[in-house]
Design a protein around this motif. Sequence first.
Motif, short mmCIF file in Angstrom:
data_model
loop_
_atom_site.label_atom_id
_atom_site.label_comp_id
_atom_site.label_asym_id
_atom_site.label_seq_id
_atom_site.Cartn_x
_atom_site.Cartn_y
_atom_site.Cartn_z
N HIS A 1 -43.80 6.81 -6.38
CA HIS A 1 -42.96 6.84 -5.18
C HIS A 1 -41.59 6.23 -5.43
N GLN A 2 -41.07 6.43 -6.63
CA GLN A 2 -39.75 5.90 -6.97
C GLN A 2 -39.01 6.93 -7.81
N THR A 3 -38.04 7.60 -7.20
CA THR A 3 -37.30 8.68 -7.83
C THR A 3 -35.82 8.31 -7.89
N VAL A 4 -35.18 8.65 -8.99
CA VAL A 4 -33.75 8.41 -9.15
C VAL A 4 -33.05 9.77 -9.21
N VAL A 5 -31.96 9.90 -8.46
CA VAL A 5 -31.18 11.13 -8.47
C VAL A 5 -29.77 10.82 -8.93
N GLU B 1 -41.05 15.19 -2.66
CA GLU B 1 -40.36 15.01 -1.38
C GLU B 1 -38.84 15.05 -1.57
N VAL B 2 -38.38 14.42 -2.62
CA VAL B 2 -36.94 14.44 -2.92
C VAL B 2 -36.50 15.86 -3.24
N GLN B 3 -37.30 16.57 -4.02
CA GLN B 3 -36.97 17.96 -4.37
C GLN B 3 -36.91 18.83 -3.13
N ARG B 4 -37.85 18.64 -2.19
CA ARG B 4 -37.82 19.40 -0.93
C ARG B 4 -36.53 19.10 -0.15
N ALA B 5 -36.15 17.82 -0.10
CA ALA B 5 -34.93 17.44 0.62
C ALA B 5 -33.71 18.09 -0.02
N LEU B 6 -33.67 18.13 -1.35
CA LEU B 6 -32.55 18.78 -2.03
C LEU B 6 -32.45 20.24 -1.64
N SER B 7 -33.59 20.91 -1.57
CA SER B 7 -33.62 22.33 -1.18
C SER B 7 -33.21 22.50 0.27
N GLN B 8 -33.76 21.68 1.15
CA GLN B 8 -33.45 21.78 2.59
C GLN B 8 -31.97 21.59 2.87
N LEU C 1 -32.55 11.03 3.79
CA LEU C 1 -33.80 10.33 3.50
C LEU C 1 -33.95 9.07 4.34
N THR C 2 -32.84 8.40 4.63
CA THR C 2 -32.89 7.23 5.52
C THR C 2 -33.37 7.64 6.90
N GLU C 3 -32.88 8.78 7.38
CA GLU C 3 -33.32 9.31 8.68
C GLU C 3 -34.80 9.66 8.67
N GLN C 4 -35.34 9.94 7.48
CA GLN C 4 -36.76 10.26 7.33
C GLN C 4 -37.60 9.00 7.12
N GLY C 5 -36.96 7.83 7.16
CA GLY C 5 -37.68 6.58 7.00
C GLY C 5 -37.82 6.11 5.56
N ARG C 6 -37.08 6.71 4.66
CA ARG C 6 -37.15 6.33 3.25
C ARG C 6 -36.00 5.38 2.92
N LYS C 7 -36.29 4.41 2.06
CA LYS C 7 -35.26 3.49 1.60
C LYS C 7 -34.60 4.07 0.35
N SER C 8 -33.32 3.77 0.21
CA SER C 8 -32.61 4.18 -1.00
C SER C 8 -31.59 3.12 -1.33
N LYS C 9 -31.19 3.10 -2.60
CA LYS C 9 -30.22 2.12 -3.06
C LYS C 9 -29.29 2.79 -4.07
N GLY D 1 -28.32 21.76 -7.61
CA GLY D 1 -27.15 22.04 -8.42
C GLY D 1 -26.04 21.01 -8.24
N LYS D 2 -26.07 20.30 -7.12
CA LYS D 2 -25.10 19.24 -6.87
C LYS D 2 -25.71 17.87 -7.14
N VAL D 3 -27.02 17.77 -6.92
CA VAL D 3 -27.76 16.55 -7.16
C VAL D 3 -28.99 16.92 -7.98
N GLU D 4 -29.28 16.12 -8.99
CA GLU D 4 -30.41 16.39 -9.87
C GLU D 4 -31.33 15.18 -9.91
N ILE D 5 -32.61 15.43 -10.10
CA ILE D 5 -33.53 14.32 -10.31
C ILE D 5 -33.27 13.79 -11.72
N ALA D 6 -32.91 12.52 -11.79
CA ALA D 6 -32.55 11.90 -13.06
C ALA D 6 -33.75 11.25 -13.72
#
Length: 92
Positions: free
Chosen positions: A32-36, A9-16, A50-58, A21-26
């Motif tokens: 269900h826990q990804t760090v970028v 899901e994070v990868q799709r958001a990066l593409s969309q 992602l917040t607009e999609q209902g996902r939490k981030s920190k 190239g500006k943000v990478e999955i770290a």
Amino acid sequence: LSVSAPQDEVQRALSQLSLTGKVEIAAVNAAHQTVVSGDAAAVEALAQHLTEQGRKSKRLAVSHAFHSAHMDPMLEAFREVAESVSYGKPQI
């Protein structure tokens, strides 16, 4: 940035958002826990999306954009330090 979302899901958001190239999955810490990591403004744009999609981030309190291309300039210095260390068998 730690995101409560699966890697795909994070990868799709990066593409969309054209952030590849500006943000990478770290790291993927759990299903269900990804760090970028990456450009601060791009990471913030991803967080907002992602917040607009209902996902939490920190936003993580770190000194550098670890696990991203931002670390490339320090690799030579890191290599020099790693080569200066004496390695041996661990002992207790």
